[in-house]
Design an enzyme around this catalytic site. Structure first.
Site, PDB file in Angstrom:
ATOM      1  N   GLN A 135      16.497  46.106 -76.881  1.00 22.99           N
ATOM      2  CA  GLN A 135      16.652  45.739 -75.465  1.00 22.99           C
ATOM      3  C   GLN A 135      15.264  45.577 -74.819  1.00 22.99           C
ATOM      4  OE1 GLN A 135      18.992  48.636 -76.514  1.00 22.99           O
ATOM      5  NE2 GLN A 135      19.962  46.811 -77.294  1.00 22.99           N
ATOM      6  N   GLY A 160      20.036  42.110 -81.112  1.00 22.69           N
ATOM      7  CA  GLY A 160      20.047  41.031 -82.102  1.00 22.69           C
ATOM      8  C   GLY A 160      18.604  40.630 -82.300  1.00 22.69           C
ATOM      9  N   GLY A 219      15.008  42.113 -72.618  1.00 19.72           N
ATOM     10  CA  GLY A 219      15.450  41.944 -73.995  1.00 19.72           C
ATOM     11  C   GLY A 219      15.177  40.547 -74.522  1.00 19.72           C
ATOM     12  N   ASP A 220      15.317  40.391 -75.833  1.00 18.24           N
ATOM     13  CA  ASP A 220      15.162  39.097 -76.508  1.00 18.24           C
ATOM     14  C   ASP A 220      13.770  38.497 -76.334  1.00 18.24           C
ATOM     15  OD1 ASP A 220      17.850  39.336 -77.202  1.00 18.24           O
ATOM     16  OD2 ASP A 220      18.490  38.354 -75.346  1.00 18.24           O
ATOM     17  N   GLU A 221      12.774  39.351 -76.274  1.00 15.03           N
ATOM     18  CA  GLU A 221      11.396  38.880 -76.101  1.00 15.03           C
ATOM     19  C   GLU A 221      10.795  38.361 -77.412  1.00 15.03           C
ATOM     20  OE1 GLU A 221      12.454  41.931 -75.288  1.00 15.03           O
ATOM     21  OE2 GLU A 221      12.130  42.273 -73.145  1.00 15.03           O
ATOM     22  N   GLY A 272      11.939  41.281 -82.882  1.00 10.86           N
ATOM     23  CA  GLY A 272      12.221  41.204 -84.326  1.00 10.86           C
ATOM     24  C   GLY A 272      11.111  40.469 -85.058  1.00 10.86           C
ATOM     25  N   LYS A 294      24.630  31.907 -73.287  1.00  9.33           N
ATOM     26  CA  LYS A 294      23.440  31.237 -72.787  1.00  9.33           C
ATOM     27  C   LYS A 294      22.592  32.247 -72.043  1.00  9.33           C
ATOM     28  CE  LYS A 294      23.872  26.367 -71.661  1.00  9.33           C
ATOM     29  NZ  LYS A 294      24.049  25.351 -70.643  1.00  9.33           N
ATOM     30  N   THR A 310      15.742  38.623 -84.420  1.00 12.09           N
ATOM     31  CA  THR A 310      15.651  37.458 -85.312  1.00 12.09           C
ATOM     32  C   THR A 310      14.313  37.423 -86.033  1.00 12.09           C
ATOM     33  OG1 THR A 310      16.921  36.323 -83.610  1.00 12.09           O
ATOM     34  CG2 THR A 310      16.016  34.953 -85.386  1.00 12.09           C
ATOM     35  N   SER A 346       2.407  34.375 -80.199  1.00  7.78           N
ATOM     36  CA  SER A 346       3.361  33.731 -81.102  1.00  7.78           C
ATOM     37  C   SER A 346       3.614  32.311 -80.616  1.00  7.78           C
ATOM     38  CB  SER A 346       4.651  34.558 -81.110  1.00  7.78           C
ATOM     39  OG  SER A 346       5.642  33.898 -81.847  1.00  7.78           O
ATOM     40  N   LYS A 401       6.661  32.902 -77.769  1.00  4.76           N
ATOM     41  CA  LYS A 401       7.284  31.655 -77.315  1.00  4.76           C
ATOM     42  C   LYS A 401       6.376  30.845 -76.386  1.00  4.76           C
ATOM     43  CE  LYS A 401      11.834  31.596 -77.678  1.00  4.76           C
ATOM     44  NZ  LYS A 401      13.291  31.852 -77.726  1.00  4.76           N
TER      45      LYS A 401
HETATM   46  P1  GDP Z   1      14.523  40.165 -79.945  1.00  4.73           P
HETATM   47  O1  GDP Z   1      15.876  40.646 -79.564  1.00  4.73           O
HETATM   48  O2  GDP Z   1      13.463  40.638 -78.995  1.00  4.73           O
HETATM   49  O3  GDP Z   1      14.159  40.446 -81.376  1.00  4.73           O
HETATM   50  O4  GDP Z   1      14.545  38.577 -79.778  1.00  4.73           O
HETATM   51  P2  GDP Z   1      15.726  37.584 -80.293  1.00  4.73           P
HETATM   52  O5  GDP Z   1      15.640  37.472 -81.758  1.00  4.73           O
HETATM   53  O6  GDP Z   1      17.028  37.965 -79.694  1.00  4.73           O
HETATM   54  O7  GDP Z   1      15.305  36.252 -79.561  1.00  4.73           O
HETATM   55  C1  GDP Z   1      14.061  35.643 -79.770  1.00  4.73           C
HETATM   56  C2  GDP Z   1      14.320  34.211 -80.269  1.00  4.73           C
HETATM   57  O8  GDP Z   1      13.124  33.459 -80.171  1.00  4.73           O
HETATM   58  C3  GDP Z   1      14.696  34.146 -81.733  1.00  4.73           C
HETATM   59  O9  GDP Z   1      15.535  33.044 -81.930  1.00  4.73           O
HETATM   60  C4  GDP Z   1      13.351  33.935 -82.440  1.00  4.73           C
HETATM   61  O10 GDP Z   1      13.485  33.279 -83.703  1.00  4.73           O
HETATM   62  C5  GDP Z   1      12.675  33.037 -81.453  1.00  4.73           C
HETATM   63  N1  GDP Z   1      11.203  33.175 -81.400  1.00  4.73           N
HETATM   64  C6  GDP Z   1      10.432  34.282 -81.531  1.00  4.73           C
HETATM   65  N2  GDP Z   1       9.141  34.001 -81.317  1.00  4.73           N
HETATM   66  C7  GDP Z   1       9.085  32.680 -81.030  1.00  4.73           C
HETATM   67  C8  GDP Z   1       8.027  31.788 -80.672  1.00  4.73           C
HETATM   68  O11 GDP Z   1       6.862  32.148 -80.557  1.00  4.73           O
HETATM   69  N3  GDP Z   1       8.363  30.491 -80.424  1.00  4.73           N
HETATM   70  C9  GDP Z   1       9.644  30.028 -80.514  1.00  4.73           C
HETATM   71  N4  GDP Z   1       9.873  28.760 -80.253  1.00  4.73           N
HETATM   72  N5  GDP Z   1      10.664  30.847 -80.852  1.00  4.73           N
HETATM   73  C10 GDP Z   1      10.390  32.151 -81.097  1.00  4.73           C
HETATM   74  P1  IMO Z   2      17.771  42.929 -77.943  1.00  2.71           P
HETATM   75  O1  IMO Z   2      17.365  44.184 -78.696  1.00  2.71           O
HETATM   76  C1  IMO Z   2      19.352  41.230 -74.247  1.00  2.71           C
HETATM   77  C2  IMO Z   2      22.362  43.595 -72.103  1.00  2.71           C
HETATM   78  C3  IMO Z   2      23.757  43.009 -72.049  1.00  2.71           C
HETATM   79  C4  IMO Z   2      24.216  43.543 -70.710  1.00  2.71           C
HETATM   80  C5  IMO Z   2      23.592  44.943 -70.662  1.00  2.71           C
HETATM   81  C6  IMO Z   2      24.536  46.059 -71.068  1.00  2.71           C
HETATM   82  O2  IMO Z   2      18.260  41.847 -78.807  1.00  2.71           O
HETATM   83  O3  IMO Z   2      16.678  42.520 -77.014  1.00  2.71           O
HETATM   84  P2  IMO Z   2      25.470  46.867 -73.432  1.00  2.71           P
HETATM   85  O4  IMO Z   2      26.309  46.167 -74.446  1.00  2.71           O
HETATM   86  O5  IMO Z   2      24.145  47.332 -73.968  1.00  2.71           O
HETATM   87  O6  IMO Z   2      26.202  47.959 -72.720  1.00  2.71           O
HETATM   88  O7  IMO Z   2      25.173  45.747 -72.302  1.00  2.71           O
HETATM   89  O8  IMO Z   2      22.492  44.890 -71.552  1.00  2.71           O
HETATM   90  N1  IMO Z   2      21.797  43.738 -73.472  1.00  2.71           N
HETATM   91  C7  IMO Z   2      20.863  42.930 -73.979  1.00  2.71           C
HETATM   92  N2  IMO Z   2      20.301  41.810 -73.469  1.00  2.71           N
HETATM   93  N3  IMO Z   2      18.968  41.706 -75.447  1.00  2.71           N
HETATM   94  C8  IMO Z   2      19.502  42.832 -75.961  1.00  2.71           C
HETATM   95  O9  IMO Z   2      19.055  43.419 -77.085  1.00  2.71           O
HETATM   96  C9  IMO Z   2      20.543  43.469 -75.232  1.00  2.71           C
HETATM   97  N4  IMO Z   2      21.299  44.572 -75.445  1.00  2.71           N
HETATM   98  C10 IMO Z   2      22.050  44.729 -74.353  1.00  2.71           C
HETATM   99  O10 IMO Z   2      23.735  41.609 -72.075  1.00  2.71           O
HETATM  100  O11 IMO Z   2      23.643  42.789 -69.670  1.00  2.71           O
HETATM  101 MG    MG Z   3      17.793  39.873 -79.165  1.00  9.33          MG
END
Ligand code: GDP
Ligand code: IMO
Ligand code: MG
Length: 430
Positions: A224, A40, A12-14, A17, A304, A42, A413, A331
């Protein structure tokens, strides 16, 4: 005409968004098909940051956004998100957002159960987002769920509450020893949500079919990551839905022949929020540097994120499980200051070299990463917009990822902003 699925390849959080927002320029519809407000996502446009938890990241590009049947929706959070976007001048009327009549509703007892169970588990907890996601999917599977079609019909909703709430309250009070739910208060609260959301509720599968017939392009937005998938992830440290690309079909009501490409989003290193094994995790200064430079705090819970090197055992698992046709590396700029960069290319387990992710979590936790070391480029790359202008050493890192995965990198990116991107091949232009 092409329909493309975007999925996270790691935990997740790659940066899904950001990439969905970027590619949405070429799409007509953007569809969420699983997860809920545990996500979440972004987006940064003209220096302004937007975080969406439920509404697809195509909303800033004014594309028709769709919440599929596979999503679990907290109506209070959805309304809050509509209001938040509208307060920022982004229109989110029923002309721009559809909610599947079959999507399941997150109820107050789901959140109480999620919190209560985590508390009870103590240091064995999963580290969920506490949004009621697991208990909601659990009710869907055991046929105790409430769908949007039930929510917007007062009589059915009352029947569902009468049938479900007493059992939930018994469990909350007697097993989890936590607060219970007031049935009448919930009915009144949710009736107000239903009144607000009724105009958005639709048969999403039919809408997607109609769009396809008129040549519209659809972007499916995964939430995720592959290793949080309930079947293929690091169970039980996973979320409660299928996060892999195949679920774009069942989670929205389209058939597999309507999917033409799958882009895996790959953070140039690895992060994870919550508990569970993470072989390439770093506990040293470099881990701290990635966390700080990458601003690695959860977009949903503010926790964190744990940080480590890129792991191509994990990545190749995602290539296979999702049928990836292209990669987007995000990133890359976060690695700018490093002297050298490592890539995990295999694991050592009990003296044996392996290249697959073991199902047994004790085995996965015992895996020692085998690293290849590449030089760092030590240059600010955020202003670069063409692949050829990247430092040769940065191109070498990317080419090594392509060689190790066998999948072409199509997007790179180099910063959070929409424009801070190098597109070498737009997946919609086939
Ligand atoms: P998602 O859940 O996969 O949509 O990712 P998140 O939004 O949770 O986390 C990605 C974070 O990295 C966000 O704060 C973005 O604004 C930031 N981000 C995305 N692409 C880049 C990048 O290429 N470089 C940097 N420095 N930040 C980035
Ligand atoms: P995005 O779409 C990162 C993780 C939680 C926990 C596990 C189970 O932003 O990438 P849950 O509430 O789904 O039952 O929690 O999954 N988790 C994520 N980690 N990014 C997410 O979404 C996540 N959604 C759930 O931290 O370890
Ligand atoms: Mg996220």
């Amino acid at each position: 005409m092409a329909n493309i699925v975007i999925v996270g390849t790691q935990w997740g959080d790659e940066g899904k968004g950001k990439i969905v927002d970027l590619l949405a320029a070429d799409a007509d519809m953007v569809v969420r098909f699983q997860g809920g407000n545990n996500a979440g996502h972004t987006m940064v446009v003209n220096g302004e940051q937007f975080i969406c938890h439920l509404i697809p990241s195509g909303i800033l590009q004014k594309k028709l956004c769709v919440i599929g049947n596979g999503v679990v929706v907290d109506p209070a959070v959805l309304i809050e998100e509509i209001d938040y976007l509208e307060s920022k001048g982004i229109s989110v009327g029923p002309d721009l957002l559809l909610i599947s009549d079959r999507a399941h509703v997150i109820m107050p007892y789901h959140k109480l159960i999620d919190h209560g169970r985590e508390k009870m588990k103590g240091d064995k907890k999963i580290g969920t987002t506490g949004r009621g996601i697991g208990p909601s999917y659990e009710d869907k599977a055991t046929r105790r769920g409430v769908r949007f079609v039930d929510l917007v019909d007062p009589e059915t909703f009352q029947e569902r509450l009468d049938a479900i709430v007493p059992e939930k309250n018994f469990y909350l009070e007697n097993f989890l020893a936590t607060e219970t739910v007031d049935l009448e208060l919930t009915r009144v609260q949710y009736a107000a949500y239903a009144d607000r959301l009724r105009p958005y509720v639709a048969n999403v599968s039919v809408a997607l079919q109609a769009a396809g017939k008129t040549g519209k392009q659809i972007l499916f937005e995964g939430a995720q990551g592959t290793h949080l998938d309930i079947d293929h992830g690091t169970y039980p440290f996973v979320t409660s839905s299928n996060t892999v690309s195949g679920n774009a079909c069942s989670g929205s009501g389209v058939g597999p022949k309507d999917i033409h490409g799958v882009i895996g989003i790959v953070k140039a290193y690895t992060t994870r929020v919550g508990a569970g094994p993470f072989p390439s995790e770093l506990f040293d200064d470099i881990g701290n540097l990635l966390q700080k430079t990458g601003a690695e705090f959860g977009a949903t819970t503010g926790r964190k994120r744990r940080c480590g090197w890129l792991d191509t055992v994990i990545l190749n698992n995602a290539v296979r499980l999702n049928g990836l046709t292209g990669l987007a590396i995000t990133k890359l700029d976060v690695l700018d200051e490093l002297d050298e960069i490592k890539i995990c290319v295999a694991y050592e387990l009990k003296g044996r070299r392996i290249s697959e992710v073991p199902a047994n979590l004790n085995h996965l936790a015992a895996c020692q990463p085998v690293y290849e070391t590449l030089p760092g480029w030590r240059k600010d790359i955020r202003g670069i917009r063409r692949f050829a202008d990247l430092p040769a050493v940065a191109r070498q890192y990317l080419e090594r990822i392509e060689a190790l995965t066998g999948v072409p990198i199509q997007i790179i990116s180099v910063g959070p902003g929409r424009e801070e991107t190098i597109v070498t091949h737009n997946p919609f232009h086939r």
